[in-house]
Design an enzyme around this catalytic site. Sequence first.
Site, PDB file in Angstrom:
ATOM      1  N   TYR A 104       0.874  -1.281  -0.132  1.00 24.78           N
ATOM      2  CA  TYR A 104      -0.019   0.048  -0.088  1.00 24.78           C
ATOM      3  C   TYR A 104       0.780   1.247  -0.056  1.00 24.78           C
ATOM      4  O   TYR A 104       1.893   1.267   0.579  1.00 24.78           O
ATOM      5  CB  TYR A 104      -0.731   0.117   0.994  1.00 24.78           C
ATOM      6  CG  TYR A 104      -2.009  -1.018   1.164  1.00 24.78           C
ATOM      7  CD1 TYR A 104      -2.384  -1.787  -0.077  1.00 24.78           C
ATOM      8  CD2 TYR A 104      -2.813  -1.152   2.118  1.00 24.78           C
ATOM      9  CE1 TYR A 104      -3.254  -2.693  -0.048  1.00 24.78           C
ATOM     10  CE2 TYR A 104      -4.194  -2.214   2.212  1.00 24.78           C
ATOM     11  CZ  TYR A 104      -4.145  -2.780   1.197  1.00 24.78           C
ATOM     12  OH  TYR A 104      -5.163  -3.743   1.250  1.00 24.78           O
ATOM     13  N   LEU A 150     -22.655   0.744  -4.346  1.00 29.70           N
ATOM     14  CA  LEU A 150     -23.830   0.503  -3.005  1.00 29.70           C
ATOM     15  C   LEU A 150     -23.889   1.460  -2.270  1.00 29.70           C
ATOM     16  O   LEU A 150     -24.388   1.430  -1.173  1.00 29.70           O
ATOM     17  CB  LEU A 150     -23.475  -1.007  -2.422  1.00 29.70           C
ATOM     18  CG  LEU A 150     -23.286  -2.094  -3.294  1.00 29.70           C
ATOM     19  CD1 LEU A 150     -22.950  -3.392  -2.490  1.00 29.70           C
ATOM     20  CD2 LEU A 150     -24.895  -2.485  -3.752  1.00 29.70           C
ATOM     21  N   GLY A 151     -23.185   2.660  -2.578  1.00 28.96           N
ATOM     22  CA  GLY A 151     -23.400   3.921  -1.609  1.00 28.96           C
ATOM     23  C   GLY A 151     -24.016   5.143  -2.049  1.00 28.96           C
ATOM     24  O   GLY A 151     -23.967   5.921  -1.667  1.00 28.96           O
TER      25      GLY A 151
END
Length: 330
Positions: free
Chosen positions: A53, A223-224
């Site tokens: 990351y 889905l937000g």
Amino acid sequence: MEYTQLGRTGLKVSRLVLGTMNFGPQTDEPTSHAILDSALDAGVNFVDTANVYGWGENKGRTEEIIGNWFAKGGGRRDKTVLATKVYGNMAGDGPSWPNHDKLSALNIRRAVDASLKRLQTDCIDVYQFHHVDRDTPFEEIWQAIDTLIQQGKILYVGSSNFPGYKIAQANEVAARRGGTIGLVSEQCLYNLAERRAEMEVIPAAQEYGLGVIPWSPLQGGLLGGVIRKQVEGGRRASGRAADSLKDPAVRAQIQSYEDLLDKHGIEPGEAALAWLLTRPGVTGPIVGPRTAEQLDSALRAVELELSEELLTSLDEIFPGPGPSPEAFAW
């Protein structure tokens, strides 16, 4: 905050997992530290990261940000269940060098030491294989892990993006060898719109006592409340959500989802997280807030109770594959 055991272990973790993939690339260090502090204050004790990351030339940057947060003291490290991952090559965007990626005993040893240094800690609580390694036998992997556990550098081991048969294979080899208890968790792509994990991955995880940690619980923002945001604020969807909405059938499905939740007065993103918390075997979804406001929304989802009527309606909009093996056998 609610807590649960991580799989079959005695380790207690929060039902939300704080994902840190945005720390560095999208969220600067002061804001990242503020999010970490707010999450800890709210009782979120499970923090997930990975050695890669930061991405590109900045691989490792996210672990450094977390390490600097631990260095502030105040019991931050003692209160945190720390999880990171190994697999990807850490050589930046240049050509990879042999044995600097995947799950050979040599790379695992190197990667652990490098992560510990960046994280400014002496032990990783949950060390996760970021992907399957088709070239390294599990006998070698577990031998390396046993050594690291004996050295006190790691405590538990988890997997990420493993198919069901690899979960079984990994834990059967661990059982034959003795020593390590094997995999205790699996991170997988799982949400209302992507339920294929219910076919094999989640049944395997339950059978072998692994806690399931879903990543991308909002399916890349799909889905937000993505359609409502477009209508109300002119905010265009991007990435995976934008690609998905190009399909008229998917757009109609998401519109039905948002209309249903609007009827119940529930925010779509919070409902998607709350749904995952009702699923068998799920320890807690990974949430990766870029801002404090996004963290607040995720925290509200833990307190949200979905009615049986609403759960049934969600199943009608996003039908799962059904029980395994019946779903594919007959």
